[in-house]
Enzyme design. Structure first.
Site, PDB file in Angstrom:
ATOM      1  CD  GLU A  26     -23.526 -33.014 137.826  1.00 27.94           C
ATOM      2  OE1 GLU A  26     -23.196 -33.943 137.814  1.00 27.94           O
ATOM      3  OE2 GLU A  26     -23.474 -32.147 139.003  1.00 27.94           O
ATOM      4  CD  GLU A  48     -24.444 -39.323 136.988  1.00 29.92           C
ATOM      5  OE1 GLU A  48     -23.529 -39.515 137.960  1.00 29.92           O
ATOM      6  OE2 GLU A  48     -25.707 -38.940 137.357  1.00 29.92           O
ATOM      7  CD1 TRP A  97     -18.648 -42.110 139.014  1.00 28.03           C
ATOM      8  CD2 TRP A  97     -18.993 -42.205 141.048  1.00 28.03           C
ATOM      9  NE1 TRP A  97     -19.625 -41.716 139.094  1.00 28.03           N
ATOM     10  CE2 TRP A  97     -20.161 -41.659 140.298  1.00 28.03           C
ATOM     11  CE3 TRP A  97     -19.056 -42.491 142.632  1.00 28.03           C
ATOM     12  CZ2 TRP A  97     -21.261 -41.359 140.962  1.00 28.03           C
ATOM     13  CZ3 TRP A  97     -20.215 -41.757 143.047  1.00 28.03           C
ATOM     14  CH2 TRP A  97     -21.168 -41.396 142.492  1.00 28.03           C
ATOM     15  CB  THR A 107     -24.989 -42.811 147.112  1.00 28.26           C
ATOM     16  OG1 THR A 107     -24.955 -41.315 147.336  1.00 28.26           O
ATOM     17  CG2 THR A 107     -23.664 -42.838 145.916  1.00 28.26           C
TER      18      THR A 107
END
Length: 385
Positions: free
Chosen positions: A162, A166, A253, A264
């Site tokens: 990955e 972000e 998201w 998170t």
């Protein structure tokens, strides 16, 4: 910075009452069963779309359970309409006809696409049908804003290498750059890059990914460089460097859901406010104008027997286990797989539907991120992502 991999977070978000109790799962040490052979990026097994983009060959029933990945295509994608976008539940793998697959609710606005996220949904994901195995990938976009809201422009391989840009909605003055190797989270890999107001200003974010170096740039200025040589992992005896064919993913998201891990939620700036001033017409949104892809040559010594697709020939899932072939498979139905691409239970020889075959397959999950992989509300965005 505490944070979960996009796929892991997505999987958590996507888990819902719609998930069948007997849906098999997959991951390290646990392969998918033959009847549901394809391991999705959410760690669940199924058929159909499970076997297309995001299908993890390392945890599927066998390496060829996943459909071969279409090779890189140099192109400049002007995202002015939905003509080149197909919903994940209608795409059977023909990358010659469509370049983007969506989950969630993308909409058009002022010659651009909006990635939307309304209340009780998990946002929107746009993923390329063609993979990139080294190249220069740029996206012109604006981000969303607000606590718990995350916009992302990433490269993600099927074995979970990955590369990330972000954007956390409470910090519109930075882009977070990050990378992972085979889904292993390393919190030391993240680095903030300074940028002017990501919500009001359209910026061009560029990932220049080469076999030995990786750079993150904003508006043409290189802000971070990673050298493959600096990522050697003596314990794993390999380089922790993104090195396998990857899809381009753009997503919005809800990291700030109460159902998510507290780490998170904290990373995302807190719980989402569904009555926020930053919502318009009932949803949060991020805008994408354009994606440009310049494909690079495959790495020196690559196993090349064709020019149409990428496949894995070994469970190591590293650079030297990728082959370029002429294998092309388009699924005949959402019950087909890479192992049996022509299977269609509703295409009986007589031309009538076979109710017996349909009943035999009705318990199989066919579209990740919508039922078995979770529910993105009306549609899912990533990914669960």
């Amino acid at each position: 910075m505490v944070r979960y991999l996009a796929a892991a977070a997505l999987a958590a978000i996507l888990t819902s009452p719609l998930v069948l109790a007997d849906t098999p799962t997959c991951g390290p040490g646990k392969l998918c069963p033959q009847e549901a052979p394809c391991c999705s990026q959410y760690g669940q097994c199924g058929v159909g779309a499970y076997c297309l983009g995001g299908c993890d060959p390392l945890f599927s029933h066998q390496l060829d359970s996943c459909v071969p990945a279409p090779v890189c295509q140099t192109a400049d994608y002007k995202l002015e309409s939905l003509d080149d976008v197909k919903s994940i539940d209608t795409y059977l793998g023909d990358a010659s006809k469509i370049n983007w697959v969506s989950q969630g609710q993308p909409v058009t606005y002022n010659n651009a696409l909006l990635l939307t996220m309304a209340q009780d949904t998990v946002g929107t994901l746009l993923a390329s049908t063609h993979y990139v195995w080294y190249g220069k990938i740029s996206a012109k976009l604006t981000t969303s804003q607000g606590q718990g809201v995350v916009t992302a422009f990433i490269m993600m391989s099927d074995v979970k290498d990955e590369i990330d840009f972000e954007f956390v909605g409470v910090d519109i003055g930075h882009a977070q750059s990050n990378y992972y190797s085979q889904g292993v989270t390393n919190y030391n890999n993240e680095l903030n890059l300074t940028v002017s107001n990501t919500v009001q200003n359209v910026h061009e974010y560029t990932i220049d990914w080469q076999p030995d170096t990786l750079t993150w740039s904003i508006d043409g200025t290189v802000l971070r460089t990673l050298k493959r040589a600096d990522t050697w992992n003596a314990t794993a005896n390999r380089f922790d460097y993104p090195q396998t064919p990857s899809r381009i993913m753009l997503s919005l998201w809800p990291a700030g859901l109460s159902s998510n891990d507290i780490g998170t939620v904290n990373w995302a700036g807190g719980l989402i406010n569904w009555n926020s001033q930053y919502m318009q017409n009932g949803y949060y949104y991020a805008m994408v104008q354009e994606v440009n892809v310049q494909c690079y040559d495959p790495p020196s010594g690559a196993n090349t027997t064709g020019s149409k697709s990428y496949v894995y020939n070994n469970e190591a899932g590293t650079n030297n286990t990728v082959a370029i072939t002429d294998d092309v498979e388009i699924l005949a139905s959402f019950y087909a797989t890479g192992e049996n691409p022509n299977y269609n239970p509703n295409a009986a020889a007589s031309g009538s539907k076979s109710s017996g075959a349909a009943q035999a397959t009705q318990s199989l999950e066919t579209v990740p991120g919508m039922s078995g992989g979770g529910n993105r509300g009306a549609v899912l965005g990533l990914l669960v992502l």
